[in-house]
Design a protein around this motif. Sequence first.
Motif, PDB file in Angstrom:
ATOM      1  N   PHE A  28       0.874  -1.178   0.000  1.00  0.00           N
ATOM      2  CA  PHE A  28       0.000   0.000   0.000  1.00  0.00           C
ATOM      3  C   PHE A  28       0.910   1.227   0.000  1.00  0.00           C
ATOM      4  O   PHE A  28       1.830   1.332   0.807  1.00  0.00           O
ATOM      5  N   ASP A  29       0.675   2.153  -0.929  1.00  0.00           N
ATOM      6  CA  ASP A  29       1.565   3.305  -1.110  1.00  0.00           C
ATOM      7  C   ASP A  29       1.691   4.187   0.123  1.00  0.00           C
ATOM      8  O   ASP A  29       2.779   4.589   0.495  1.00  0.00           O
ATOM      9  N   ASP A  30       0.588   4.508   0.742  1.00  0.00           N
ATOM     10  CA  ASP A  30       0.576   5.478   1.832  1.00  0.00           C
ATOM     11  C   ASP A  30       0.639   4.760   3.186  1.00  0.00           C
ATOM     12  O   ASP A  30      -0.100   5.075   4.106  1.00  0.00           O
ATOM     13  N   TYR A  31       1.555   3.808   3.295  1.00  0.00           N
ATOM     14  CA  TYR A  31       1.596   2.939   4.480  1.00  0.00           C
ATOM     15  C   TYR A  31       1.931   3.681   5.768  1.00  0.00           C
ATOM     16  O   TYR A  31       1.538   3.257   6.849  1.00  0.00           O
ATOM     17  N   LYS A  32       2.639   4.790   5.683  1.00  0.00           N
ATOM     18  CA  LYS A  32       3.037   5.507   6.897  1.00  0.00           C
ATOM     19  C   LYS A  32       1.849   6.175   7.590  1.00  0.00           C
ATOM     20  O   LYS A  32       1.931   6.526   8.758  1.00  0.00           O
TER      21      LYS A  32
END
Length: 173
Positions: A28-32
């Motif tokens: 998932f790109d926005d994992y942070k």
Amino acid sequence: MEVSNHFYIGYISKTRGLKGEVQLFFEFDDYKSLDLDILFLQIDGKLVPYFVRAVNVLPNRTAYLFFDDVDHIDQAQPLVRKRVYLPDSKLPQRGPDDFRLTDLKGYSVTDKNYGPLGEIVEIHQYPQQHVAAVMYKGNEVLFPLADEWILSTDRTNRTIDVNLPDGLIDIYL
């Protein structure tokens, strides 16, 4: 629980140590920006909740986790290679101007020389660049999403115009 009202974030890639710690690899790109207090692992086709006792998110798309009730490597080992989900209610909200190359999946591609190529079916993310996959005349055509090859994008109509290098498409035909 069903996968239909959850979104995929990654998978358990390996165990670490003897105390039940596992490594989560994020796809998932926005994992942070994810809330990782409870994760749902897909086991035998169903989502099983796991409560996170401790988490350490790293900058290399991974996190090390301890789950409640998993305190030995023998309990953690069966979780390896399990897909991890979060409920749709925990999906991070993005602003209208937050557009990413991975958002191009589903866009129709038109090449300056070949005309309509088809719809982007997948975006492959490599350390050097993003690569789009399009089904053209029954063959999968891959091309880098390089600024010099993208002529325009239309977010309203979900189209992208490209000028791919001579011979690139011929390789796949």
